[in-house]
Design an enzyme around this catalytic site. Sequence first.
Site, short mmCIF file in Angstrom:
data_model
loop_
_atom_site.label_atom_id
_atom_site.label_comp_id
_atom_site.label_asym_id
_atom_site.label_seq_id
_atom_site.Cartn_x
_atom_site.Cartn_y
_atom_site.Cartn_z
N ARG A 124 0.81 -1.23 0.00
CA ARG A 124 0.00 0.00 0.00
C ARG A 124 0.84 1.28 0.00
NH1 ARG A 124 -2.76 -3.15 3.71
NH2 ARG A 124 -4.59 -4.16 2.79
N LYS A 146 2.30 11.83 -9.75
CA LYS A 146 1.37 11.07 -10.59
C LYS A 146 2.11 9.86 -11.13
CE LYS A 146 -1.63 14.31 -13.03
NZ LYS A 146 -2.10 14.56 -14.42
N GLU A 188 7.42 19.74 -23.32
CA GLU A 188 6.78 19.96 -22.00
C GLU A 188 7.24 21.28 -21.38
OE1 GLU A 188 4.32 17.97 -20.93
OE2 GLU A 188 4.83 15.85 -21.21
N LYS A 236 5.97 23.56 -11.33
CA LYS A 236 5.27 22.32 -11.01
C LYS A 236 5.14 22.15 -9.50
CE LYS A 236 4.04 17.87 -12.30
NZ LYS A 236 4.08 16.82 -13.31
N GLU A 246 -5.30 17.21 -8.45
CA GLU A 246 -5.80 17.75 -9.72
C GLU A 246 -7.30 18.03 -9.70
OE1 GLU A 246 -3.70 16.23 -13.27
OE2 GLU A 246 -5.65 16.26 -14.25
N ARG A 250 -3.98 22.30 -11.32
CA ARG A 250 -2.97 21.35 -11.80
C ARG A 250 -3.36 20.83 -13.19
NH1 ARG A 250 -0.04 16.11 -8.90
NH2 ARG A 250 1.24 15.63 -10.72
N ASN A 254 -2.13 19.77 -18.29
CA ASN A 254 -2.52 18.84 -19.35
C ASN A 254 -2.74 19.56 -20.68
OD1 ASN A 254 -2.51 16.67 -17.53
ND2 ASN A 254 -4.59 17.15 -16.86
N HIS A 257 -2.54 17.77 -24.04
CA HIS A 257 -2.49 16.33 -23.77
C HIS A 257 -3.73 15.57 -24.22
CE1 HIS A 257 1.14 17.32 -21.66
NE2 HIS A 257 1.34 16.06 -21.31
N HIS A 261 -2.51 12.59 -26.19
CA HIS A 261 -2.76 11.21 -25.77
C HIS A 261 -3.50 10.44 -26.87
CE1 HIS A 261 -2.41 11.93 -21.12
NE2 HIS A 261 -1.24 11.91 -21.73
N HIS A 279 6.00 10.73 -26.50
CA HIS A 279 5.04 11.53 -25.73
C HIS A 279 5.22 13.04 -25.96
CE1 HIS A 279 2.36 12.70 -22.50
NE2 HIS A 279 3.33 13.46 -22.01
P1 NAD Z 1 11.27 7.47 -21.82
O1 NAD Z 1 11.27 7.13 -20.40
O2 NAD Z 1 10.78 6.46 -22.77
O3 NAD Z 1 12.76 7.89 -22.23
C1 NAD Z 1 13.03 8.23 -23.56
C2 NAD Z 1 14.20 7.43 -24.13
O4 NAD Z 1 15.43 7.97 -23.65
C3 NAD Z 1 14.23 5.96 -23.77
O5 NAD Z 1 14.68 5.24 -24.88
C4 NAD Z 1 15.27 5.90 -22.67
O6 NAD Z 1 15.88 4.64 -22.59
C5 NAD Z 1 16.25 6.93 -23.11
N1 NAD Z 1 17.04 7.58 -22.06
C6 NAD Z 1 16.57 8.06 -20.89
N2 NAD Z 1 17.52 8.75 -20.25
C7 NAD Z 1 18.64 8.68 -21.01
C8 NAD Z 1 19.95 9.20 -20.88
N3 NAD Z 1 20.30 10.00 -19.87
N4 NAD Z 1 20.85 8.90 -21.84
C9 NAD Z 1 20.49 8.12 -22.90
N5 NAD Z 1 19.26 7.64 -23.10
C10 NAD Z 1 18.34 7.92 -22.16
O7 NAD Z 1 10.41 8.78 -22.13
P2 NAD Z 1 10.20 10.19 -21.43
O8 NAD Z 1 9.99 11.15 -22.53
O9 NAD Z 1 11.23 10.49 -20.41
O10 NAD Z 1 8.83 9.99 -20.62
C11 NAD Z 1 7.60 9.88 -21.26
C12 NAD Z 1 6.59 9.29 -20.31
O11 NAD Z 1 6.41 10.18 -19.22
C13 NAD Z 1 5.23 9.07 -20.92
O12 NAD Z 1 4.77 7.78 -20.58
C14 NAD Z 1 4.36 10.10 -20.26
O13 NAD Z 1 3.02 9.69 -20.15
C15 NAD Z 1 5.02 10.24 -18.92
N6 NAD Z 1 4.76 11.50 -18.22
C16 NAD Z 1 4.31 11.44 -16.95
C17 NAD Z 1 4.07 12.61 -16.23
C18 NAD Z 1 3.64 12.53 -14.80
O14 NAD Z 1 3.26 13.55 -14.22
N7 NAD Z 1 3.70 11.38 -14.18
C19 NAD Z 1 4.30 13.85 -16.83
C20 NAD Z 1 4.77 13.88 -18.14
C21 NAD Z 1 4.99 12.70 -18.82
ZN ZN Z 2 3.12 15.15 -20.74
#
Ligand code: NAD
Ligand code: ZN
Length: 370
Positions: A124, A146, A188, A236, A246, A250, A254, A257, A261, A279
Amino acid sequence: MSAVLKVAVDGAHPYAISIGADLLDDGVLLAATIRGRHALIVSDSNVAPLYADRVQAALQAVRPDLTIARLVIPPGEHEKTLQRFGEVLDALAGLSATRDAAVIALGGGVIGDLAGFAGACWMRGIDVVQIPTTLLAMVDSSVGGKTAVDLPAGKNLVGAFHPPRAVIADTSVLHTLPDRELRAGLAEVVKYGVTAVSLDPADAGFLDWLEAHAEALLAREPAITAEAIARCCAFKAAVVGRDLLEHGDRALLNFGHTFGHAIEVEQGYAGTHGGGLNHGEAVAVGMVLAMRLSAALGLAPASAGDRLQRLLQRLELPTSIPEGLAPDALLTRMRLDKKADAAGIRFILADGAGRARVVPGVEEATVLAV
Ligand code: NAD
Ligand code: ZN
């Protein structure tokens, strides 16, 4: 430049966001985030070979008593699934992780969301330490608590609000980030510019600042990059502090998005690794569409869409719907998005001058026209 920001949320443990170079090697900083005797590092197969040994060695030097296990999954949005979530839980079970154990999410937003959700659910909820390695994760996903995984039916449909124990953003790891992933993070960053006045009137000029520094950001100029990260985290932290769940502003984060999405789902989460938009890229397209929709509804001047499109193009991001995606298929996806309700689809719309707001019940014909 280095910075430490605090996120203080009503009723939740306050936590620090540390931003700076070479923090991965700071064993004292890392160890201060771990309370128990067990930690699980979750990472992907791009990031783990580059950075997991460093994190583990730094931690172990200060905490030789700590039992550290590692779970490495393949990279990409496609892996943000319930199945991988189960694997993280199995790894925690294999570690005999107790309630004071910690999950260390070392990677981009995919790892942060997946490992964060597992940490939210194991017994939990246990401590989650976010060590973001993409620009996107540093400015957005690692902060705010999130967590989620995707279902075939929709993005982030299963998840939890679970604030991290700490966020440690080591800006030097951005050196190895592929250009395309850097640009995805900049999408972003631009989102904060479009919503800046609503998020923090005291930092209203962020969009102008981004326009003045677009090339420096693309060139990874260290001081400019660090400033962008710190300013985004400050936006943020402030908005999450007043609206963790949210219910209010907050939701402005989005922006772009609902469209974004829909593109991601419709492409089957192909992302960078499967020949689709990732993304950040989907959000870039989504922001242009959201600004055009804002103009169509009379909330923003037509020039606002052009201005946003120009900035995103300078940042080498896509600004139109990819070939082969039918607008009505995207609309169907949007009806299933969390931001839809009985009254119609909810959009975050903007005025082009830094203010944004939630607009419920937007008519589908207007959306299709855009
Ligand atoms: P990701 O985690 O897929 O990373 C992108 C790529 O970069 C991957 O291939 C990874 O292996 C590579 N990588 C990461 N760090 C590296 C580094 N330092 N050197 C070399 N390669 C590296 O993608 P992302 O863009 O970081 O994240 C996207 C995700 O985040 C989506 O699923 C999205 O929905 C989510 N997201 C969540 C929130 C939230 O509030 N929780 C906010 C925005 C986005
Ligand atoms: Zn996002």
